[in-house]
Design a protein around this motif. Sequence first.
Motif, PDB file in Angstrom:
ATOM      1  N   ARG A  69     -76.474  42.368 -15.609  1.00  0.00           N
ATOM      2  CA  ARG A  69     -76.920  42.827 -14.292  1.00  0.00           C
ATOM      3  C   ARG A  69     -76.974  41.665 -13.316  1.00  0.00           C
ATOM      4  N   LEU A  70     -76.847  41.999 -12.041  1.00  0.00           N
ATOM      5  CA  LEU A  70     -76.954  41.023 -10.967  1.00  0.00           C
ATOM      6  C   LEU A  70     -77.951  41.496  -9.932  1.00  0.00           C
ATOM      7  N   SER A  71     -78.529  40.536  -9.231  1.00  0.00           N
ATOM      8  CA  SER A  71     -79.312  40.813  -8.038  1.00  0.00           C
ATOM      9  C   SER A  71     -78.696  39.996  -6.921  1.00  0.00           C
ATOM     10  N   VAL A  72     -78.603  40.586  -5.721  1.00  0.00           N
ATOM     11  CA  VAL A  72     -77.980  39.926  -4.576  1.00  0.00           C
ATOM     12  C   VAL A  72     -78.906  40.024  -3.377  1.00  0.00           C
ATOM     13  N   LYS A  73     -79.029  38.893  -2.663  1.00  0.00           N
ATOM     14  CA  LYS A  73     -79.808  38.886  -1.427  1.00  0.00           C
ATOM     15  C   LYS A  73     -79.047  38.071  -0.386  1.00  0.00           C
ATOM     16  N   ILE A  74     -78.921  38.620   0.822  1.00  0.00           N
ATOM     17  CA  ILE A  74     -78.300  37.919   1.940  1.00  0.00           C
ATOM     18  C   ILE A  74     -79.359  37.823   3.022  1.00  0.00           C
ATOM     19  N   GLN A  75     -79.651  36.568   3.428  1.00  0.00           N
ATOM     20  CA  GLN A  75     -80.806  36.351   4.300  1.00  0.00           C
ATOM     21  C   GLN A  75     -80.557  35.163   5.227  1.00  0.00           C
ATOM     22  N   LYS A  76     -80.966  35.312   6.476  1.00  0.00           N
ATOM     23  CA  LYS A  76     -80.907  34.219   7.444  1.00  0.00           C
ATOM     24  C   LYS A  76     -82.276  33.560   7.482  1.00  0.00           C
ATOM     25  N   ASP A  77     -82.301  32.255   7.199  1.00  0.00           N
ATOM     26  CA  ASP A  77     -83.550  31.486   7.194  1.00  0.00           C
ATOM     27  C   ASP A  77     -84.623  32.218   6.392  1.00  0.00           C
ATOM     28  N   ASP A  78     -85.821  32.363   6.963  1.00  0.00           N
ATOM     29  CA  ASP A  78     -86.905  33.073   6.270  1.00  0.00           C
ATOM     30  C   ASP A  78     -87.095  34.485   6.806  1.00  0.00           C
ATOM     31  N   GLU A  79     -86.083  35.001   7.482  1.00  0.00           N
ATOM     32  CA  GLU A  79     -86.164  36.340   8.052  1.00  0.00           C
ATOM     33  C   GLU A  79     -86.022  37.407   6.967  1.00  0.00           C
ATOM     34  N   THR A  80     -86.235  38.639   7.346  1.00  0.00           N
ATOM     35  CA  THR A  80     -86.048  39.764   6.440  1.00  0.00           C
ATOM     36  C   THR A  80     -84.579  39.806   6.002  1.00  0.00           C
ATOM     37  N   PRO A  81     -84.308  39.983   4.709  1.00  0.00           N
ATOM     38  CA  PRO A  81     -82.917  40.037   4.246  1.00  0.00           C
ATOM     39  C   PRO A  81     -82.129  41.151   4.949  1.00  0.00           C
ATOM     40  N   ILE A  82     -80.870  40.855   5.262  1.00  0.00           N
ATOM     41  CA  ILE A  82     -80.017  41.884   5.850  1.00  0.00           C
ATOM     42  C   ILE A  82     -79.361  42.741   4.771  1.00  0.00           C
ATOM     43  N   TYR A  83     -79.380  42.233   3.540  1.00  0.00           N
ATOM     44  CA  TYR A  83     -78.908  42.999   2.391  1.00  0.00           C
ATOM     45  C   TYR A  83     -79.654  42.503   1.167  1.00  0.00           C
ATOM     46  N   GLU A  84     -80.140  43.441   0.357  1.00  0.00           N
ATOM     47  CA  GLU A  84     -80.822  43.074  -0.887  1.00  0.00           C
ATOM     48  C   GLU A  84     -80.695  44.218  -1.869  1.00  0.00           C
ATOM     49  N   LYS A  85     -80.231  43.884  -3.060  1.00  0.00           N
ATOM     50  CA  LYS A  85     -80.113  44.890  -4.113  1.00  0.00           C
ATOM     51  C   LYS A  85     -80.358  44.218  -5.449  1.00  0.00           C
ATOM     52  N   GLU A  86     -81.141  44.876  -6.305  1.00  0.00           N
ATOM     53  CA  GLU A  86     -81.466  44.353  -7.628  1.00  0.00           C
ATOM     54  C   GLU A  86     -80.846  45.235  -8.702  1.00  0.00           C
ATOM     55  N   LYS A  87     -80.683  44.636  -9.870  1.00  0.00           N
ATOM     56  CA  LYS A  87     -80.220  45.340 -11.071  1.00  0.00           C
ATOM     57  C   LYS A  87     -78.881  46.051 -10.865  1.00  0.00           C
ATOM     58  N   ILE A  88     -77.931  45.347 -10.273  1.00  0.00           N
ATOM     59  CA  ILE A  88     -76.586  45.891 -10.100  1.00  0.00           C
ATOM     60  C   ILE A  88     -75.886  45.800 -11.449  1.00  0.00           C
ATOM     61  N   ASP A  89     -75.468  46.944 -11.990  1.00  0.00           N
ATOM     62  CA  ASP A  89     -74.791  46.934 -13.283  1.00  0.00           C
ATOM     63  C   ASP A  89     -73.442  47.656 -13.248  1.00  0.00           C
ATOM     64  N   LEU A  90     -73.006  47.998 -12.034  1.00  0.00           N
ATOM     65  CA  LEU A  90     -71.705  48.634 -11.846  1.00  0.00           C
ATOM     66  C   LEU A  90     -70.909  47.846 -10.813  1.00  0.00           C
ATOM     67  N   SER A  91     -69.603  47.823 -10.964  1.00  0.00           N
ATOM     68  CA  SER A  91     -68.755  47.156  -9.983  1.00  0.00           C
ATOM     69  C   SER A  91     -68.833  47.900  -8.653  1.00  0.00           C
ATOM     70  N   THR A  92     -68.782  47.133  -7.558  1.00  0.00           N
ATOM     71  CA  THR A  92     -68.915  47.739  -6.235  1.00  0.00           C
ATOM     72  C   THR A  92     -68.291  46.844  -5.176  1.00  0.00           C
ATOM     73  N   THR A  93     -67.962  47.435  -4.052  1.00  0.00           N
ATOM     74  CA  THR A  93     -67.534  46.696  -2.871  1.00  0.00           C
ATOM     75  C   THR A  93     -68.353  47.210  -1.694  1.00  0.00           C
ATOM     76  N   PHE A  94     -68.626  46.320  -0.752  1.00  0.00           N
ATOM     77  CA  PHE A  94     -69.366  46.710   0.440  1.00  0.00           C
ATOM     78  C   PHE A  94     -69.149  45.685   1.532  1.00  0.00           C
TER      79      PHE A  94
END
Length: 124
Positions: A69-94
């Motif tokens: 599994r993977l977790s992904v977070k995209i964030q500018k500085d200490d701001e609220t993440p613009i993308y965050e997802k945990e426990k990714i266990d399937l291939s995906t594109t976005f």
Amino acid sequence: MKKIIIVFFTLLCTFALTSCTGSAYEGSRLGNENHLIMEYRIFNTTDSQPLKLEKGDVIDAEIVCDSGRLSVKIQKDDETPIYEKEKIDLSTTFQVPIEESGTYNITITGEKAKGSVCFKRVKG
């Protein structure tokens, strides 16, 4: 008899202790201010890459999850993440649109993961 038991116990302990050690990461990684590309056979750690993005850019993402599994977070500085997802266990594109210029950190955490990730800046 006592020597045989001691030798057997020593070998058993040695085998048990050496089997517990493992790699946190085995694979390849390429990253700069425009992209992050990783292919891995073992990924049990956290990695991050800053991307310099402009308003109107898009992050084109592809995740290939062969196992784990993977977790992904995209964030500018200490701001609220613009993308965050945990426990990714399937291939995906976005795609993630960028609404404000700046440096964004892509943080990826793997748990017994095998596969690849690709995050590329697409100029707006």
